[in-house]
Design a protein around this motif. Structure first.
Motif, PDB file in Angstrom:
ATOM      1  N   UNK A  71       0.828  -1.208   0.000  1.00 28.94           N
ATOM      2  CA  UNK A  71       0.000   0.000   0.000  1.00 28.94           C
ATOM      3  C   UNK A  71       0.860   1.255   0.000  1.00 28.94           C
ATOM      4  N   UNK A  72       1.900   1.260   0.822  1.00 30.37           N
ATOM      5  CA  UNK A  72       2.815   2.404   0.881  1.00 30.37           C
ATOM      6  C   UNK A  72       3.537   2.593  -0.450  1.00 30.37           C
ATOM      7  N   UNK A  73       3.939   1.469  -1.040  1.00 29.03           N
ATOM      8  CA  UNK A  73       4.616   1.529  -2.328  1.00 29.03           C
ATOM      9  C   UNK A  73       3.714   2.096  -3.406  1.00 29.03           C
TER      10      UNK A  73
ATOM     11  N   UNK B 165       4.162   5.595  -5.446  1.00 28.17           N
ATOM     12  CA  UNK B 165       4.149   5.584  -6.911  1.00 28.17           C
ATOM     13  C   UNK B 165       3.144   6.594  -7.455  1.00 28.17           C
ATOM     14  N   UNK B 166       1.962   6.657  -6.815  1.00 26.74           N
ATOM     15  CA  UNK B 166       0.929   7.602  -7.239  1.00 26.74           C
ATOM     16  C   UNK B 166       1.375   9.046  -7.029  1.00 26.74           C
ATOM     17  N   UNK B 167       2.050   9.297  -5.886  1.00 18.84           N
ATOM     18  CA  UNK B 167       2.538  10.645  -5.610  1.00 18.84           C
ATOM     19  C   UNK B 167       3.577  11.081  -6.626  1.00 18.84           C
TER      20      UNK B 167
ATOM     21  N   UNK C 231       5.028  14.143 -11.508  1.00 17.05           N
ATOM     22  CA  UNK C 231       5.584  14.164 -12.864  1.00 17.05           C
ATOM     23  C   UNK C 231       4.579  14.764 -13.843  1.00 17.05           C
ATOM     24  N   UNK C 232       3.311  14.422 -13.642  1.00 18.47           N
ATOM     25  CA  UNK C 232       2.262  14.912 -14.549  1.00 18.47           C
ATOM     26  C   UNK C 232       1.968  16.394 -14.319  1.00 18.47           C
ATOM     27  N   UNK C 233       1.921  16.818 -13.044  1.00 13.37           N
ATOM     28  CA  UNK C 233       1.517  18.197 -12.746  1.00 13.37           C
ATOM     29  C   UNK C 233       2.656  19.206 -12.843  1.00 13.37           C
ATOM     30  N   UNK C 234       3.909  18.759 -12.716  1.00 19.48           N
ATOM     31  CA  UNK C 234       5.027  19.700 -12.742  1.00 19.48           C
ATOM     32  C   UNK C 234       5.068  20.542 -14.012  1.00 19.48           C
TER      33      UNK C 234
END
Length: 202
Positions: free
Chosen positions: A22-24, A28-30, A35-38
Motif C-alpha cells: 500500500x505504501x509503495x 508511486x501515485x505521488x 511528474x504529470x503536474x510539474x
C-alpha cells in the motif's frame, strides 16, 4: 495443524506485506502525480511571468524574447535571474530581474523592470503563499502597495525598509513581515543588478 503462534506470525507477515504494498502504491501515485503536474505548474508560472512583463516595463515596446535572453547572478547567497530587454536594433533598453525572498508563509517570487539609469519601472509578484486578507496585499489586484516601488532607485532611496523599521515603505496592519520581506528582496535584487553591471556597492 498450525499453532496459534504460527497463525499469528502468518497474519502479521501478511499485514506487513499488505502495508508495504500500500505504501509503495501510494508513493508511486505521488511520484506519478508530481511528474504529470510539474509541467502544468511550470507552464502556468511562465504564462503569469509573461503576462507581468509588460506591467513591470510600463508598457514599453521590446523586440526580443526577454526570458530567453538572460543569466544568473549570485548575491549574498541568493540567485537572481537578470534578463536583457532589447529594441529592434538589438540594443539593451531595460533590465528585468526575477528573484525570490522568504516571506511569512514561504517564498515570494517577484519580477522587477529597471531602466538603464537604475530606476524601477515596475514590480509585480509572480507567486506567493502569504495569508489571504493580510499578506496578499502585495498583489496589485488586492492593493496598490506594490506601486510604491515605481521610480525608486538605489540613489534616491537611502533606506530600504518599512516605516516601522525606519524606512518610508508602508507596512500592512497585522502583517509587517510580508512587506518587510518584499522590500528586502527588491533591495537585494537591485544590488545584484548593480553588481552585475560591475559597479561597487556597500
Amino acid at each position: 495443524m498450525m499453532t496459534y503462534v504460527e497463525k499469528w506470525k502468518d497474519k502479521i507477515g501478511y499485514q506487513t506485506a499488505l502495508l508495504a504494498a500500500t505504501c509503495g502504491l501510494a508513493a508511486l501515485l505521488l511520484v506519478s502525480t508530481e511528474i504529470v503536474t510539474r509541467p502544468v505548474i511550470e507552464l502556468r508560472l511562465a504564462e503569469d511571468q509573461n503576462a507581468l512583463l509588460d506591467q513591470v516595463l510600463g508598457g514599453k515596446v521590446y523586440a526580443n524574447d526577454v526570458f530567453n535572453d538572460g543569466h544568473i547572478v549570485s548575491f549574498k547567497g541568493q540567485k537572481y535571474h537578470i534578463y536583457n530587454v532589447k529594441n529592434e536594433q538589438g540594443q539593451v533598453t531595460y533590465h528585468v530581474i526575477k528573484g525570490a525572498e522568504e516571506g511569512y508563509s514561504g517564498l515570494i517570487t517577484y519580477l522587477i523592470g529597471v531602466n538603464l539609469d537604475g530606476v524601477i519601472q515596475g514590480v509585480r509578484i509572480i507567486s506567493h503563499s502569504e495569508t489571504p486578507g493580510l499578506g496578499d496585499k502585495i498583489e496589485l489586484a488586492k492593493s496598490p502597495w506594490i506601486l510604491s516601488f515605481n521610480h525608486r532607485s538605489l540613489k534616491n532611496t537611502p533606506v530600504w525598509a518599512v516605516k516601522k523599521d525606519g524606512g518610508d515603505f508602508d507596512q500592512f496592519s497585522g502583517a509587517t513581515i510580508t512587506p518587510r520581506s518584499v522590500v528586502r528582496g527588491i533591495h537585494k535584487a537591485m544590488l545584484a543588478l548593480k553588481k552585475d553591471q560591475g559597479e561597487s556597492h556597500d
